[in-house]
Design an enzyme around this catalytic site. Structure first.
Site, PDB file in Angstrom:
ATOM      1  N   ASP A  93      -2.125  -9.320  -7.345  1.00 60.11           N
ATOM      2  CA  ASP A  93      -2.605  -7.969  -7.035  1.00 60.11           C
ATOM      3  C   ASP A  93      -3.097  -7.213  -8.257  1.00 60.11           C
ATOM      4  O   ASP A  93      -4.176  -6.633  -8.244  1.00 60.11           O
ATOM      5  CB  ASP A  93      -1.492  -7.154  -6.363  1.00 60.11           C
ATOM      6  CG  ASP A  93      -1.216  -7.636  -4.942  1.00 60.11           C
ATOM      7  OD1 ASP A  93      -2.061  -8.359  -4.389  1.00 60.11           O
ATOM      8  OD2 ASP A  93      -0.151  -7.280  -4.407  1.00 60.11           O
ATOM      9  N   ARG A 143      11.175   1.924 -13.346  1.00 62.04           N
ATOM     10  CA  ARG A 143       9.923   2.676 -13.210  1.00 62.04           C
ATOM     11  C   ARG A 143       9.746   3.738 -14.281  1.00 62.04           C
ATOM     12  O   ARG A 143       8.664   3.864 -14.843  1.00 62.04           O
ATOM     13  CB  ARG A 143       9.793   3.275 -11.807  1.00 62.04           C
ATOM     14  CG  ARG A 143       9.858   2.265 -10.667  1.00 62.04           C
ATOM     15  CD  ARG A 143       9.035   1.040 -10.924  1.00 62.04           C
ATOM     16  NE  ARG A 143       9.147   0.021  -9.881  1.00 62.04           N
ATOM     17  CZ  ARG A 143       8.799  -1.249 -10.031  1.00 62.04           C
ATOM     18  NH1 ARG A 143       8.322  -1.671 -11.185  1.00 62.04           N
ATOM     19  NH2 ARG A 143       8.926  -2.102  -9.062  1.00 62.04           N
ATOM     20  N   ASP A 196       8.327   3.193  -5.223  1.00 61.35           N
ATOM     21  CA  ASP A 196       7.883   2.958  -6.591  1.00 61.35           C
ATOM     22  C   ASP A 196       6.631   3.762  -6.961  1.00 61.35           C
ATOM     23  O   ASP A 196       6.503   4.251  -8.068  1.00 61.35           O
ATOM     24  CB  ASP A 196       7.654   1.456  -6.820  1.00 61.35           C
ATOM     25  CG  ASP A 196       8.967   0.677  -6.831  1.00 61.35           C
ATOM     26  OD1 ASP A 196       9.983   1.269  -7.240  1.00 61.35           O
ATOM     27  OD2 ASP A 196       8.975  -0.498  -6.432  1.00 61.35           O
ATOM     28  N   SER A 210       8.640  -9.682  -0.908  1.00 65.85           N
ATOM     29  CA  SER A 210       8.223  -8.844  -2.021  1.00 65.85           C
ATOM     30  C   SER A 210       9.431  -8.737  -2.945  1.00 65.85           C
ATOM     31  O   SER A 210      10.501  -8.298  -2.538  1.00 65.85           O
ATOM     32  CB  SER A 210       7.820  -7.467  -1.496  1.00 65.85           C
ATOM     33  OG  SER A 210       7.757  -6.566  -2.572  1.00 65.85           O
TER      34      SER A 210
HETATM   35  N1  ARG Z   1      13.837  -0.450  -2.211  1.00 63.47           N
HETATM   36  C1  ARG Z   1      14.087  -0.612  -3.596  1.00 63.47           C
HETATM   37  C2  ARG Z   1      13.805   0.662  -4.339  1.00 63.47           C
HETATM   38  O1  ARG Z   1      13.174   1.515  -3.828  1.00 63.47           O
HETATM   39  C3  ARG Z   1      13.401  -1.785  -4.194  1.00 63.47           C
HETATM   40  C4  ARG Z   1      11.943  -1.701  -4.405  1.00 63.47           C
HETATM   41  C5  ARG Z   1      11.422  -3.004  -4.852  1.00 63.47           C
HETATM   42  N2  ARG Z   1      10.057  -2.948  -5.167  1.00 63.47           N
HETATM   43  C6  ARG Z   1       9.191  -3.917  -4.857  1.00 63.47           C
HETATM   44  N3  ARG Z   1       7.957  -3.751  -5.234  1.00 63.47           N
HETATM   45  N4  ARG Z   1       9.552  -4.977  -4.201  1.00 63.47           N
HETATM   46  O2  ARG Z   1      14.208   0.853  -5.439  1.00 63.47           O
END
Ligand code: ARG
Length: 397
Positions: free
Chosen positions: A14, A95, A124, A175
């Site tokens: 991506d 992040r 995110d 993912s």
């Molecule tokens: N749900 C989790 C969070 O908001 C994990 C996010 C994981 N991100 C991803 N791009 N798979 O922190």
């Protein structure tokens, strides 16, 4: 010079396609920035080169592992940070540090916007953009997958058409986001919350049901920070890495949860955080030994608030900063040792000691040496229950 955008680059399909896609759609030159937060996998130099091969004008790689452990994971540990009491904020913690370097790189390399590869459905995107807004309010944010409708099929087509050097690996059904604090796995068959996770999705942890002998480990803390494991000095990063190995081999730190995302969606998430769960268990127990009751009770409320703020992308906020001051102050006496038994997916504390301990044997004992004057308890309860007694006389009349 044309305008520039700094893209948070992972090396995957991506964001690799995102380089050309961004350039075509916005006319901006793309600077790629990849950050090592202990996600493992591919060599960072390879990732750096791939970004150039995909059309980036510049490509930078930043090793932020030590900083991530010291400045992001340790505050989370001091806060015993668990969102919804379970999730150790794996992605939420990475992040802000990525956003910090996005803003910094934009400034250094003359970009007026940043970009990331998030979709419009997750947390995110909010975390990246809210953090960048707080650090560099003049930068704009672009999300090619969300804003420029870059779907996976289009990405593959684009990569093939432009001969991009991306291994056409079979699409993983999940993912995944990972760093040294843990792994997050979502989508695929996990989207049915009734489906049990299969062994395949885990990489940081072994099957907890495997037969094996327990591992005992002693963690020494100074003011809330792990400083030695089994008597050998460690940095925060080393502590986390070593415990990932030890606890991961015992299947510690698997979490399966339906989570409330900031954007309103309930989502099924599977995590593994062997070091995270082990350290939080140990640290929390050392606090039980060294922090007085009122402060400990109040801190638990602050901890929940802290975890929610960080989950919600407000790492660089005034409230988070102020809570950190409170939490840091509570760690003044959180020094000592915790012995923890790692086995069958559990990290169980079996011993704790501290020079700052508030545990008074003579007060606690039921044997000889008791210094607690039990006769005082009668009067204490008399006064403690007085409001109940008075209101009961009215209510029961
Ligand atoms: N749900 C989790 C969070 O908001 C994990 C996010 C994981 N991100 C991803 N791009 N798979 O922190």
């Amino acid at each position: 010079m044309s305008e520039r955008v700094v893209l948070a680059y992972s090396g995957g399909l991506d964001t690799s396609v995102g380089i050309g896609w961004l350039k075509d759609a916005t006319g901006k030159e793309v600077v790629a920035m990849a950050i090592d937060v202990g996600q493992g996998g591919e060599d960072m130099e390879q990732i750096r080169q791939r970004a150039l091969d995909c059309g980036a004008v510049e490509s930078v790689v930043i090793d932020a592992k030590e900083e991530f452990a010291s400045d992001y994971l340790m505050p989370a540990l001091k806060a015993n940070a668990l969102y919804q009491k379970r999730y150790p904020l794996v992605s939420a913690l990475s992040r802000p540090i990525i956003a910090k370097y996005l803003a910094q790189t934009a400034k250094e390399l003359g970009a007026n916007s940043i970009a990331h590869g998030c979709t419009g459905k997750g947390n995110d995107q909010v975390r990246f953009e809210a953090a960048v807004a707080a650090l560099a309010p003049d930068l704009t944010s672009i999300a090619p997958i969300r804003d420029l409708a870059l779907t996976r099929d289009k990405a593959i087509e684009y990569a093939e058409k432009n001969n991009l050097p991306i291994a056409q690996s079979k699409k993983s059904p999940y993912s995944v986001d990972q760093n040294v604090w843990g792994r997050a796995v979502e989508t695929g068959f996990l989207e049915d919350p009734w489906n049990a996770p299969i062994e395949d999705i885990y990489t940081y942890t072994q099957d907890p049901a495997l037969e094996r002998a327990a591992t005992e480990v002693t963690i020494k803390f100074e003011q809330g920070i792990p400083v030695a494991i089994d008597g050998k000095a460690v940095t925060p990063l080393q502590a986390v890495m070593q415990l990932n190995e030890l606890a991961g081999a015992q299947g510690v730190g698997r979490i399966d949860i339906v989570e409330d995302r900031l954007v309103g969606i309930k989502s099924r998430e599977v995590y593994e955080s062997p070091a995270g769960i082990t350290l939080i268990n140990a640290h929390e127990e050392l606090e039980n030994l060294t922090i007085e009751r009122d402060l400990a009770r109040y801190k638990r409320r602050v901890e929940a608030e802290w975890a929610e703020l960080v989950y919600d992308g407000l790492w660089f906020s005034g409230l988070k900063r102020a809570l950190d001051v409170f939490i840091n102050d509570t760690q003044r006496y959180v020094s000592g040792e915790v012995r923890i038994n790692l086995h069958a997916g559990q990290a169980v504390v079996t011993g704790r000691r501290s020079e700052q301990s508030l545990y008074d044997f003579n007060l606690a004992t039921y044997d000889t040496g008791d210094t607690f004057d039990q006769s005082q308890a009668k009067g204490f309860i008399e006064i403690w229950s007085l409001p109940s007694k008075i209101s009961a006389r009215r209510d029961l009349a």
